[in-house]
Design an enzyme around this catalytic site. Structure first.
Site, PDB file in Angstrom:
ATOM      1  N   GLU A   1       1.437  -0.159  -4.907  1.00 53.97           N
ATOM      2  CA  GLU A   1       0.459   0.856  -5.298  1.00 53.97           C
ATOM      3  C   GLU A   1       1.180   2.198  -5.369  1.00 53.97           C
ATOM      4  O   GLU A   1       1.261   2.932  -4.401  1.00 53.97           O
ATOM      5  CB  GLU A   1      -0.684   0.920  -4.278  1.00 53.97           C
ATOM      6  CG  GLU A   1      -1.739   1.954  -4.627  1.00 53.97           C
ATOM      7  CD  GLU A   1      -2.464   2.515  -3.417  1.00 53.97           C
ATOM      8  OE1 GLU A   1      -3.607   2.970  -3.584  1.00 53.97           O
ATOM      9  OE2 GLU A   1      -1.890   2.524  -2.308  1.00 53.97           O
TER      10      GLU A   1
ATOM     11  N   ASP B   1     -10.710   1.514  -3.925  1.00 54.99           N
ATOM     12  CA  ASP B   1     -10.638   2.975  -3.819  1.00 54.99           C
ATOM     13  C   ASP B   1     -11.402   3.662  -4.934  1.00 54.99           C
ATOM     14  O   ASP B   1     -12.162   4.602  -4.702  1.00 54.99           O
ATOM     15  CB  ASP B   1      -9.176   3.438  -3.875  1.00 54.99           C
ATOM     16  CG  ASP B   1      -8.442   3.196  -2.570  1.00 54.99           C
ATOM     17  OD1 ASP B   1      -9.042   3.398  -1.508  1.00 54.99           O
ATOM     18  OD2 ASP B   1      -7.279   2.780  -2.619  1.00 54.99           O
TER      19      ASP B   1
ATOM     20  N   ASP C   1       0.824  -1.207   0.000  1.00 50.49           N
ATOM     21  CA  ASP C   1       0.000   0.000   0.000  1.00 50.49           C
ATOM     22  C   ASP C   1       0.860   1.260   0.000  1.00 50.49           C
ATOM     23  O   ASP C   1       1.909   1.318   0.647  1.00 50.49           O
ATOM     24  CB  ASP C   1      -0.897  -0.007   1.247  1.00 50.49           C
ATOM     25  CG  ASP C   1      -1.821   1.181   1.315  1.00 50.49           C
ATOM     26  OD1 ASP C   1      -2.721   1.268   0.459  1.00 50.49           O
ATOM     27  OD2 ASP C   1      -1.647   2.023   2.210  1.00 50.49           O
TER      28      ASP C   1
END
Length: 895
Positions: free
Chosen positions: A699, A782, A674
């Site tokens: 990410e 998201d 992340d």
């Protein structure tokens, strides 16, 4: 080339991306070399002087400097390489802030400018009246305040607005952004920081956000600008403020727009006044230099002669030592030492390089014993400037015995494996050699058209991928018995983990609401067999740790795996079930930030509990919200939680132990990492090396390039930033292809399918430059689900999947789409991909990229088109049959 070709490592660098397939052929008569091939931007054809023979440092996946001319290497050269250096140089400028009245008392403008050239972005947000108890958070401004080109970033508290070149100030470029606003909006303050997109640096005011208060302020608030002018209440909605403050009771109801401690109400009889301020800014830019190192062996004197030359300006000191074995421990060599050499704390030597007469270069020679393993060094320019090799010491091998030798005696099984792989790699080497000779010949330079040159370069890409695959499968396994002493000195060859097999199809196994049931692991347990039958080979699970936020992205105690998704035992059972049906499992590892358990003496939450009971030394020092005592962040700060300082050795040690524990205790096969923008990719390599995942993806998310609100056709800068991060990890992890997702948005949503081909006729995302590290997607928790931060164009989802499931890269399918009306169509597309063995390095030939249609042929096996426009693959020697179709997409297979 054939006279010097020996051990060959094809260093494949396309647009600064790094992929190093290792190909082996051996000879006792000549030293090893790199074939360093760099593909440069084309303007009428590729550069034809970009092939170079170079000696390898080690058989590992790594980056190497490239040059434009071929190097001639003598037979006694053990090592020769030119390394790229990035030297920091400070440039001074100023940030200007103006608050000016517009047409009337209600309309105002805030102008923020910068005198230094570059790609500047204002990262900003607002504070509203009555926004109590949220001193460290911002809100997004209303749409009418946002300048053209503004982008709402992933976290929904801020906006990023580009600064545009507006004028020339004293002969220098000036960049500025204008924010228009009306006093009738209930906005108490505007907060911002300035971001340098080129370097990723953030510029604050005295270590904190710039704050432009539009109401009364505290004079001791050190980050307020415009403090020379008194601020008061605006007309309109701001008339409510004094009444609200007068009625507040107790600390929990205090309202302030600069600190949470203000008790004094603003003065109603004051009015907003304009101001102009300048703030100094020092920007550190990187200047390109290089250092060349060569090692020559002298059999007569039994010495190694090492030569260093660099174009760095000023006095350059080589801080150096030697290694006597493979553990890379620095030691002092035997005397004599070169002139201008001093001993540093009995641990290293420092030698001043000599300036060349009448030139800008400096150089030095070092005589070293043959028995040493390596020469290690860093370059020192001044007390504060050190240069090394991508974050590590330069490591120069001194003995050719480090190179794997075909003549070494090995076990029968190992010899058999090596011989079988050599048969294939020898053939590939010959093909590459012929292709290189072909494209480099004088005749070809004059006669070959651009398309023919491109075809040759694509063939080299195919061969490199094939050789890489062969080498991965051909690494022999040795037992301790029967290994000769010479072999013990040979370093083991380790291919980077985290890259998978190339045939993965990933399922994101959750959405933003999955935690609400409290038993998500058990619900997913029942769907494991179905996901396997659909063709998925990898599933990405949500963050497993205890978290302040129920979704898991604000982790607290990393070793507490009882989360809103289920218990640790349910998680273990789920992972075991996926393994039973042949699916690998990725854990969602949040390494950038961590929520604290306790406050420090200043009332700031930055003291941690649980098994990893860190103090504020584990928090970066340049996030003003959490007062860390660590070093400055190596990336972008995530302002909602303390950002962890990965430069601290104890932090990295603890995180590596935690990842290894997750691998062993839970059974995870890899990681989804992340917010990797928050810390340097080199730390990711450290974590990957320690935990050895099967597959890993980061990410790395930032905004694409826009001009006046319209997406630019050329997104090379955006995908280059993702490529740079992958490079920093040494290629051991992939990254989500945000570039491809963004381009698909405009292409499908606005009927601009021409966007799906870049200037070179390749896919325009990361998948067009480094497909084996591109993890493609169209939606996730998201962007879609109930968050909907960047939702894919409605009704166009299957066109998006028809693209990513037929193209190279590693496709990811979102949970909400799998268990929907799209399931049958998705299953057919995955079947086509699997049946035709489309993989992460498959070759794409773009056939059409027009306003209303995009079409491509992949590996000469699959043809596809998306968009309402017409396309049918041409029937010739190869016949095509329709495999599947849906609204505005079709996919064919070669018969």
């Amino acid at each position: 080339m054939s006279t010097v070709a020996t051990e060959l490592l094809l260093h494949y660098s396309l647009r600064r991306r790094t992929l190093v397939p290792d190909i082996h052929a051996y000879s006792r008569r000549a030293p090893p070399f790199y074939l360093n091939y760099t593909k440069r931007p084309l303007s009428g054809g590729p550069s034809l002087s970009s092939f170079e023979l170079k000696a390898p440092e080690a058989l590992t996946l790594r980056a190497s400097a490239s040059t434009d001319t071929a190097a001639v290497v003598e037979s006694d050269v053990v090592f020769s390489e030119t390394f790229s250096l990035k030297r920091p140089v400070k440039v001074e400028g100023k940030i200007t802030i103006r608050l000016v009245n517009g047409k009337d008392e209600e309309n105002w403008q805030l102008l923020v400018g910068c005198s230094l050239p570059g790609k500047w972005v204002l990262h900003w947000g607002v504070k509203y009246i009555g926004d109590v108890g949220r001193c460290s958070e911002w809100d997004q401004p209303p749409p009418e305040m946002r300048p053209p080109g503004s982008i709402a970033i992933k976290v929904d508290y801020a906006i990023e607005s580009p600064l545009e070149k507006s004028s020339t100030l004293e002969g220098e470029s000036f960049y500025e952004v204008k924010i228009d606003f009306n006093t009738n909006n209930s906005i108490a303050a505007i907060n911002f920081v300035l971001k340098d997109e080129d370097s990723g640096s953030w510029y604050q005011h005295r270590g904190r956000d710039f704050k432009v208060p539009l109401t009364e302020y505290r004079h001791d608030d050190g980050n307020v600008v415009g403090a020379k002018k008194g601020f008061g209440i605006w007309p309109g909605a701001f008339g409510q403020l004094s009444n609200m403050l007068l009625k507040s009771e107790g600390a929990e109801n205090k309202t302030d727009f600069t600190t949470c401690e203000s008790k004094d109400p603003p003065h109603q009889n004051s009015r907003l006044e304009g101001f102009y301020e300048e703030h100094p800014i020092v920007r550190e830019t990187l200047v390109d230099n290089s250092v060349t190192v060569s090692v020559t062996q002298c059999p007569e004197t039994a010495k190694n002669l090492l030569y260093i030359e660099t174009d760095l300006p000023g006095d350059v000191i080589v801080h150096w030592g030697v290694c006597k074995d493979k553990d890379r421990k620095w030691e002092l060599p035997e005397q004599p030492y070169p002139s201008e050499t001093k001993v540093f704390k009995n641990k290293a030597l420092r030698t001043l390089l000599q300036r060349k007469e009448g030139g800008t270069c400096s150089s030095g020679s070092f005589t070293l014993d043959v028995g040493l393993t390596a020469f290690v060094f860093a370059l020192k320019l001044n007390e504060n400037t050190w240069l090394n090799n991508m974050g590590k010491d330069f490591y120069i091998p001194l003995s050719s015995s480090r190179v794997l030798n075909k003549e070494h005696s090995q076990s029968h099984s190992a010899n058999k494996t090596k011989e079988s792989s050599t048969v294939y790699t020898d053939g590939i080497i010959n093909e590459i050699r012929n292709l290189v000779s072909d494209i480099a010949s004088e005749k070809s330079r004059k006669t070959k058209i651009k398309e023919a040159q491109e075809s040759i370069l694509q063939e080299i890409e195919k061969l490199a991928a094939e050789a890489y695959s062969i080498f991965r499968s051909a690494i022999p396994t040795f037992t301790e018995e029967g290994v000769s002493e010479a072999e013990v000195l040979t370093p083991s060859v380790k291919i980077a983990s985290g890259t998978g097999s190339g045939f993965e199809v990933v399922c994101q196994g959750f959405n933003w609401e999955s935690h609400k049931s409290g038993r998500w692991y058990m619900e997913l347990h029942q769907k494991a067999a179905e996901l396997s039958s659909l063709g998925f080979t990898v599933v990405w699970l949500p963050p497993p740790t205890e978290s302040v936020s129920p979704e898991g992205y604000m982790p607290k105690d990393l070793y507490n795996l009882n989360s809103r998704y289920g218990s640790i035992d349910e998680l273990k059972s789920l992972v075991k079930r996926f393994h039973e049906v042949g699916i690998n499992v990725l854990g969602d590892a949040v390494l950038n930030h961590r929520c604290a358990h306790y406050k420090n003496q200043n009332g700031i939450w930055n003291i941690f509990g649980g098994r990893l009971n860190w103090d504020d030394c584990a928090v970066v020092a340049d996030d003003p919200h959490f007062q860390g005592r660590g070093n400055k962040s190596s990336g972008d700060n995530f302002h909602a939680a303390p950002n962890i300082d990965h430069s601290q050795e104890f932090v990295r040690k603890d995180l590596k132990e935690w990842l290894c524990w997750l691998r062993q205790e839970i059974g995870y096969d890899g990681w989804r990492l992340d917010f990797v923008r928050g810390f340097w990719g080199g730390y990711v390599k450290d974590y990957i090396d320690a935990s050895e995942p099967y597959f890993a993806v980061g990410e790395y998310w930032d905004s694409l390039n826009y001009t006046y609100g319209d997406m630019d056709h050329n997104q090379d800068a955006h995908r280059q930033r993702i490529i740079d991060w992958i490079n920093a990890t040494n290629g051991c992890a992939g990254a989500f292809d945000v570039t491809t997702k963004g381009i698909l948005h405009s292409a499908l949503g606005r009927y601009e399918y021409w966007r799906l081909s870049d200037e070179k006729g390749k896919p325009p995302g990361v998948v067009g430059w480094w497909p084996s590290r591109a993890v493609t997607f169209i939606e996730n928790h998201d962007t879609g689900s109930t968050q909907g931060h960047w939702r894919f164009p409605g009704g166009k989802e299957m066109q998006g999947y028809a693209y990513i499931l037929t193209h190279p890269g590693t496709p990811t399918v979102f949970y909400d789409h799998i268990f929907s009306d799209y399931q049958s169509e998705l299953s057919k597309l995955i079947s086509v991909r699997t049946r035709n063995k489309i993989h992460c390095r498959s070759i794409v030939k773009v056939m059409k990229a027009e306003r209303d249609v995009y079409a491509a042929i992949i590996d000469e096996k699959v043809a596809m088109k998306i968009g309402p426009g017409y396309y049918e693959p041409q029937t010739g020697p190869q016949k095509w049959s329709l495999a599947t179709e849906g609204k505005d997409y079709k996919v064919w297979e070669a018969s």
